[in-house]
Design a protein around this motif. Structure first.
Motif, mmCIF file in Angstrom:
data_model
loop_
_atom_site.group_PDB
_atom_site.id
_atom_site.type_symbol
_atom_site.label_atom_id
_atom_site.label_comp_id
_atom_site.label_asym_id
_atom_site.label_seq_id
_atom_site.Cartn_x
_atom_site.Cartn_y
_atom_site.Cartn_z
ATOM 1 N N ARG B 326 0.837 -1.202 0.000
ATOM 2 C CA ARG B 326 0.000 0.000 0.000
ATOM 3 C C ARG B 326 0.872 1.252 0.000
ATOM 4 O O ARG B 326 0.605 2.213 -0.712
ATOM 5 C CB ARG B 326 -0.913 -0.022 1.217
ATOM 6 N N ARG B 327 1.947 1.208 0.813
ATOM 7 C CA ARG B 327 2.818 2.385 0.864
ATOM 8 C C ARG B 327 3.522 2.616 -0.455
ATOM 9 O O ARG B 327 3.728 3.736 -0.884
ATOM 10 C CB ARG B 327 3.835 2.219 1.983
ATOM 11 N N ARG B 328 3.902 1.490 -1.093
ATOM 12 C CA ARG B 328 4.578 1.621 -2.376
ATOM 13 C C ARG B 328 3.620 2.253 -3.384
ATOM 14 O O ARG B 328 3.981 3.130 -4.148
ATOM 15 C CB ARG B 328 5.050 0.245 -2.860
ATOM 16 N N ARG B 329 2.358 1.776 -3.345
ATOM 17 C CA ARG B 329 1.353 2.345 -4.252
ATOM 18 C C ARG B 329 1.162 3.822 -3.966
ATOM 19 O O ARG B 329 1.122 4.640 -4.870
ATOM 20 C CB ARG B 329 0.028 1.601 -4.080
ATOM 21 N N ALA B 330 1.082 4.162 -2.679
ATOM 22 C CA ALA B 330 0.878 5.564 -2.297
ATOM 23 C C ALA B 330 2.047 6.414 -2.789
ATOM 24 O O ALA B 330 1.861 7.499 -3.336
ATOM 25 C CB ALA B 330 0.728 5.672 -0.786
ATOM 26 N N ALA B 331 3.251 5.887 -2.623
ATOM 27 C CA ALA B 331 4.440 6.621 -3.055
ATOM 28 C C ALA B 331 4.432 6.781 -4.565
ATOM 29 O O ALA B 331 4.726 7.851 -5.105
ATOM 30 C CB ALA B 331 5.702 5.877 -2.604
ATOM 31 N N ALA B 332 4.053 5.695 -5.269
ATOM 32 C CA ALA B 332 4.009 5.747 -6.724
ATOM 33 C C ALA B 332 2.960 6.759 -7.176
ATOM 34 O O ALA B 332 3.183 7.532 -8.100
ATOM 35 C CB ALA B 332 3.703 4.357 -7.292
ATOM 36 N N GLY B 333 1.812 6.755 -6.482
ATOM 37 C CA GLY B 333 0.750 7.690 -6.812
ATOM 38 C C GLY B 333 1.209 9.125 -6.637
ATOM 39 O O GLY B 333 1.003 9.981 -7.501
ATOM 40 N N ALA B 334 1.903 9.364 -5.520
ATOM 41 C CA ALA B 334 2.396 10.713 -5.258
ATOM 42 C C ALA B 334 3.414 11.122 -6.314
ATOM 43 O O ALA B 334 3.426 12.258 -6.795
ATOM 44 C CB ALA B 334 3.024 10.770 -3.865
ATOM 45 N N ALA B 335 4.252 10.171 -6.708
ATOM 46 C CA ALA B 335 5.278 10.473 -7.703
ATOM 47 C C ALA B 335 4.643 10.809 -9.045
ATOM 48 O O ALA B 335 5.079 11.720 -9.750
ATOM 49 C CB ALA B 335 6.221 9.269 -7.852
ATOM 50 N N ALA B 336 3.561 10.073 -9.375
ATOM 51 C CA ALA B 336 2.905 10.322 -10.659
ATOM 52 C C ALA B 336 2.209 11.683 -10.652
ATOM 53 O O ALA B 336 2.203 12.403 -11.652
ATOM 54 C CB ALA B 336 1.889 9.213 -10.932
ATOM 55 N N ALA B 337 1.628 12.042 -9.494
ATOM 56 C CA ALA B 337 0.901 13.305 -9.412
ATOM 57 C C ALA B 337 1.844 14.500 -9.467
ATOM 58 O O ALA B 337 1.521 15.538 -10.013
ATOM 59 C CB ALA B 337 0.081 13.334 -8.121
ATOM 60 N N ALA B 338 3.016 14.326 -8.873
ATOM 61 C CA ALA B 338 3.956 15.448 -8.843
ATOM 62 C C ALA B 338 5.339 14.967 -9.258
ATOM 63 O O ALA B 338 6.199 14.744 -8.421
ATOM 64 C CB ALA B 338 3.999 16.071 -7.446
ATOM 65 N N PRO B 339 5.558 14.794 -10.564
ATOM 66 C CA PRO B 339 6.812 14.201 -11.031
ATOM 67 C C PRO B 339 8.036 15.012 -10.595
ATOM 68 O O PRO B 339 9.080 14.437 -10.310
ATOM 69 C CB PRO B 339 6.684 14.203 -12.545
ATOM 70 N N ALA B 340 7.905 16.309 -10.506
ATOM 71 C CA ALA B 340 9.066 17.134 -10.186
ATOM 72 C C ALA B 340 9.577 16.818 -8.779
ATOM 73 O O ALA B 340 10.771 16.715 -8.551
ATOM 74 C CB ALA B 340 8.698 18.610 -10.286
ATOM 75 N N ILE B 341 8.616 16.623 -7.866
ATOM 76 C CA ILE B 341 9.020 16.326 -6.493
ATOM 77 C C ILE B 341 9.388 14.856 -6.349
ATOM 78 O O ILE B 341 10.332 14.497 -5.671
ATOM 79 C CB ILE B 341 7.875 16.653 -5.513
ATOM 80 N N GLY B 342 8.599 14.012 -7.062
ATOM 81 C CA GLY B 342 8.749 12.578 -6.896
ATOM 82 C C GLY B 342 10.016 12.016 -7.507
ATOM 83 O O GLY B 342 10.418 10.923 -7.189
ATOM 84 N N GLU B 343 10.660 12.755 -8.384
ATOM 85 C CA GLU B 343 11.765 12.183 -9.134
ATOM 86 C C GLU B 343 12.930 11.735 -8.257
ATOM 87 O O GLU B 343 13.586 10.749 -8.551
ATOM 88 C CB GLU B 343 12.265 13.194 -10.162
ATOM 89 N N GLY B 344 13.141 12.472 -7.197
ATOM 90 C CA GLY B 344 14.279 12.143 -6.352
ATOM 91 C C GLY B 344 14.112 10.816 -5.620
ATOM 92 O O GLY B 344 15.099 10.177 -5.282
ATOM 93 N N ARG B 345 12.864 10.385 -5.397
ATOM 94 C CA ARG B 345 12.669 9.163 -4.619
ATOM 95 C C ARG B 345 12.426 7.981 -5.529
ATOM 96 O O ARG B 345 12.057 8.141 -6.684
ATOM 97 C CB ARG B 345 11.438 9.335 -3.706
ATOM 98 N N THR B 346 12.659 6.836 -5.018
ATOM 99 C CA THR B 346 12.337 5.654 -5.804
ATOM 100 C C THR B 346 11.396 4.790 -5.013
ATOM 101 O O THR B 346 11.491 4.733 -3.820
ATOM 102 C CB THR B 346 13.591 4.832 -6.142
#
Lengths: 330, 346
Positions: B326-346
C-alpha cells in the motif's frame, strides 16, 4: 591416468572434509577396538546402529533439507506423532498393517503442511518448523495423553526387534536402502543438482528456470515421510509408544548432518559426509559409554564437536598463519 | 487512515486486540474465569518467561537466535541454589546480581563464538544448549536443589507483593520484570546504542559502512540475553524452590515463540519489546486457560501453542506485506501526481 594425477587426487581427497572425517572414523574404530575385544564383532556393530537407527535414518533426509538451504526442526515431533498415531489407531481396532499405511500418509501430510507455509506463504522454515515442532508434538500428546500404548501384533514387534536377513534387523536394511537412494538421488540425478543449486542461490536458480517451490516442497514432504517411517521403526523396536517418543532428537540429527560437512547456509555437503559423520557419532557414543560417560554429557561432547566443525575454516586459517604460508585458506 | 499509524504500533494494537479477544473467549466458555487468582498466577509465570523473551528479542533483532537460554536458566537456578545452600547468609541483592553475572558469562561464550568467529548463531547455541545442560548434569551428579536447603527469603520473594488491590496482587517479581522490559524498551528506542541493534539487523553492510561495530553489538546482544536468562533463573529458583537437572528445559522454544508472536521480525531489524511482553503474556494466558477449559484436555496445550505461533507469524507476514504494498502504491501515486518532487525518490 598418470601416477601423479592419482596421487594428487588422493591427496586432494584426504585434504577434503570427507577425507578428514574418514581419518577420524579410522582413529575412533581403532581406539574402540583396542579398548574392548568385543567392539569389532558383527553383533556389537549391529547393536550400535540399532540403538540410534531412527536418528540416522532421518539424518539422511535432513541432509537434503539443509543442502536445500532450509531446516526442518519438526522431524522429531513427526516421529513422535507417527508412533503415537500408530498406537492410537491400533488401539481403536485398526489392523496394524493398515495403520502403518495411514501413519505414512500422516507423515506426508506433516511434510506438506510445512511445505505449504515455507513455499506458498513464503515464511522462513526455521519459524514454521519451530511452530510445527510444538504443534505436532502436541497432537501426539492429544492422542495418547500420559498413557503408554503397547501390545502390538507379534509380526510388528518381530520386525523391529529380531534379525530379518542374516544378522541384520529390518531397520538396518531400511537404512542401507535409504542411504543408497539418498546417495543416488542427491549425487547422480538432475533433482539432486537442483537441490544444491537452490541451496547455493535461490534467486539464481529461480531465474534459471528451476521450479524452486516444487523442489523445496518435495524435500519437505520427503522429510515428513521418512520421519514418520522412523517413528514406526521406533514403535516396533521399543514395542510401545508414549507422548515423549523421540523428544529432542532433532538436535542430534542436525548435529550429525552439520558435522558431516553440510553447510547450514545451504548448497554444500554430501551424503558421504553424513554417512561418515554417522559412523563418528556412533563410535564416539560407544567409546564414551565404555568410559562410563552418561547420555547428557555425551550430548555435550557432541555439542563441542559441532562448534569445532563449523570453526574448521577458522582453524585452518590459524594453522596457515602459524606455519607461515603453507596451504592457502579455503 | 491506517497509513498514519506506524507499522509497529499497529502490530501492537492488533496483538492487544487478540489478547482481549482470547480473554473474552475464555470468560465466555469457562465459569468463574475472570478472577484475581487468574491474574496473580499468569502474571507470576509471565514474569519469568517475559524476561527471557526480552533478552531473546535483543538477539533476534540482530538477525541471530539464542537457543541456549533454557539451559542457562537451568544452570543459573541450580548453581545459585547450590551456592545459597553453602552460604545461606548472602545478601539478596548480591544473590540476584550473581545470577545475572553467571547468566551473562554463559551469554558471553555464545557471543564470543558468534561475533568473533562469525559462526552461525543457530549452530553455536544449538551446541551450547547441549553443552550448558551437560555442565549442569556433570556438576550436579544427579542431585536436586530442594526448598529446604534455601534461606526462607528465597521462596518468600516469589510470594511477596509490591501492592495489592483487593484480591489482585502485584508480586515484586512482576514489578522487576516490568521495570526491565520498560528499561529495555527505552534503551532500544531512545538511545543511540539501542538503535545499533536495529541497524545491524535490518542491513548489516549499511550498518558497518555507517561505522557501527557489528561484532560488538552482536556480542552485547548475547550477553544481554544471557544476563536476563540468569535473572530469570534466579526467579525460577525462587518460584519453584525444587530444582532438578531438567529445570528450564524448553524455555528456548517458548521465548522464541513469545518474540515471534510479539511481532519481532525473525530476520532481524524490526520489533518492539513491549510487543514481546504481550506475546509472552498471550502464550501463557492460552497455556494456563486451556487447562481449565472442560471441552479440551490439558494435553491440547502444546498443539494449540504451536498453531498459535504459526498463525501469528502468518498474520504478521501478510499484514506487513500488505502495508508495504500500500505504501509503495501511495508513493508511486504521489510520484505520478507530482513528477518534479517525486523524481528524487524511488
Amino acid at each position: 591416468m598418470s601416477e601423479r594425477g592419482l596421487a594428487g587426487r588422493l591427496r586432494a581427497q584426504l585434504a577434503s572434509w570427507e577425507g578428514f572425517l574418514l581419518l577420524v572414523v579410522v582413529l575412533l574404530v581403532a581406539l574402540n577396538a583396542v579398548a574392548t575385544p568385543y567392539f569389532l564383532t558383527v553383533q556389537n556393530q549391529i547393536n550400535l546402529f540399532q540403538l540410534s537407527i531412527e536418528k540416522i535414518i532421518v539424518a539422511l533426509v535432513m541432509t537434503f533439507v539443509i543442502i536445500n538451504g532450509e531446516i526442518d526442526l519438526s522431524v522429531a515431533s513427526v516421529m513422535g506423532l507417527a508412533a503415537c498415531a500408530f498406537g492410537w489407531l491400533f488401539q481403536q481396532g485398526m489392523p496394524a498393517g493398515l495403520a502403518v499405511a495411514v501413519v505414512l500418509g500422516i507423515g506426508i501430510l506433516c511434510g506438506a503442511f510445512n511445505a505449504f507455509f515455507v513455499v506458498a506463504v513464503g515464511l522462513p522454515s526455521l519459524v514454521v518448523t519451530l511452530a510445527t515442532l510444538i504443534a505436532f508434538r502436541g497432537m501426539a500428546r492429544i492422542l495418547v495423553e500420559d498413557r503408554g500404548i503397547g501390545g502390538f501384533p507379534d509380526w510388528f514387534n518381530r520386525l523391529g526387534q529380531q534379525p530379518l536377513v542374516g544378522p541384520f534387523p529390518m531397520a538396518l536394511l531400511v537404512f542401507a536402502v535409504l542411504a543408497a537412494v539418498a546417495f543416488f538421488v542427491l549425487q547422480r540425478t538432475a533433482f539432486g543438482r537442483r537441490v544444491y543449486f537452490i541451496g547455493l542461490s535461490r534467486e539464481v536458480a529461480a531465474f534459471s528456470g528451476v521450479d524452486v517451490g516444487r523442489v523445496k516442497a518435495a524435500v519437505f514432504v520427503a522429510s515428513g515421510l521418512v520421519a514418520a517411517l522412523a517413528g514406526l521403526l521406533y514403535a516396533a523396536r521399543v514395542g510401545s509408544v508414549r507422548g515423549d517418543v523421540a523428544l529432542g532428537f532433532e538436535l542430534d540429527i542436525i548435529t550429525i548432518v552439520l558435522l558431516g560437512g553440510v553447510s547450514i547456509f545451504g548448497g554444500v555437503g554430501t551424503v558421504t559426509g553424513t554417512l561418515l559423520s554417522i559412523l563418528i557419532v556412533l563410535n564416539l557414543r560407544n567409546g564414551m559409554a565404555l568410559a562410563n560417560i552418561t547420555g547428557h554429557i555425551q550430548t555435550g561432547v557432541l555439542g563441542v564437536l559441532l562448534i569445532l566443525s563449523v570453526m574448521v575454516p577458522t582453524i585452518r586459517g590459524w594453522a596457515a598463519r602459524l606455519f607461515g604460508g603453507g596451504e592457502a585458506v579455503r | 487512515m491506517f497509513d498514519r499509524i506506524p507499522a509497529q504500533t499497529l502490530r501492537l494494537l492488533i496483538l492487544l486486540a487478540v489478547f482481549a479477544g482470547v480473554v473474552l473467549f475464555f470468560a465466555a466458555v469457562i465459569d468463574g474465569y475472570l478472577n484475581a487468582r487468574l491474574f496473580n498466577r499468569i502474571s507470576t509465570s509471565v514474569a519469568i518467561i517475559a524476561l527471557i523473551a526480552t533478552g531473546q528479542a535483543f538477539v533476534v533483532l540482530t538477525r541471530n537466535i539464542d537457543l541456549s537460554v533454557g539451559s542457562v536458566v537451568g544452570c543459573v537456578a541450580y548453581f545459585v541454589g547450590g551456592l545459597l545452600a553453602l552460604w545461606p547468609g548472602m545478601p539478596p541483592l548480591a544473590v540476584a546480581l550473581l545470577a545475572v553475572l553467571i547468566g551473562a558469562g554463559f551469554g558471553a561464550v555464545n557471543g564470543f563464538l558468534v561475533a568473533r568467529f562469525g559462526l552461525p548463531s543457530i549452530i553455536v547455541t544449538l551446541a551450547t544448549l547441549a553443552i550448558f545442560r551437560s555442565i549442569l548434569v556433570q556438576s550436579s551428579d544427579g542431585a536436586s536443589i530442594t526448598t529446604d536447603s534455601l534461606p526462607a527469603w528465597v521462596p518468600g520473594f516469589a510470594q511477596a507483593n509490591a501492592f495489592t488491590l483487593g484480591e489482585l496482587q502485584l508480586r515484586w517479581m512482576v514489578v522487576v520484570t516490568l521495570v526491565v522490559v520498560l528499561a529495555a524498551h527505552l534503551f532500544l528506542t531512545r538511545l543511540r546504542a539501542g538503535r545499533r541493534f536495529f541497524a545491524i539487523g535490518s542491513n548489516p553492510d549499511a550498518a558497518r559502512f555507517a561505522g557501527i561495530d557489528a561484532a560488538r553489538t552482536v556480542f552485547l546482544a548475547f550477553v544481554i540475553s544471557g544476563a536476563l536468562a540468569g535473572l530469570a533463573g534466579f526467579m525460577f529458583l525462587s518460584r519453584f524452590g525444587n530444582i532438578t537437572v531438567v529445570a528450564g528445559l524448553g524455555f528456548e522454544l517458548k521465548s522464541v515463540g513469545a518474540v515471534v508472536v510479539g511481532g519481532v521480525n525473525i530476520f532481524g531489524g524490526s520489533g518492539n519489546v513491549i510487543g514481546v511482553l504481550v506475546g509472552a503474556a498471550l502464550i501463557d494466558l492460552i497455556d494456563t486457560s486451556l487447562v481449565r477449559w472442560e471441552l479440551v484436555s490439558e494435553f491440547w496445550r502444546e498443539a494449540v501453542l504451536g498453531l498459535l505461533i504459526l498463525a501469528a507469524v502468518v498474520a504478521d507476514a501478510l499484514l506487513s506485506r500488505r502495508l508495504m504494498a500500500r505504501r509503495r502504491r501511495a508513493a508511486a501515486g504521489a510520484a505520478a501526481a507530482a513528477p518534479a518532487i517525486g523524481e528524487g525518490r524511488t
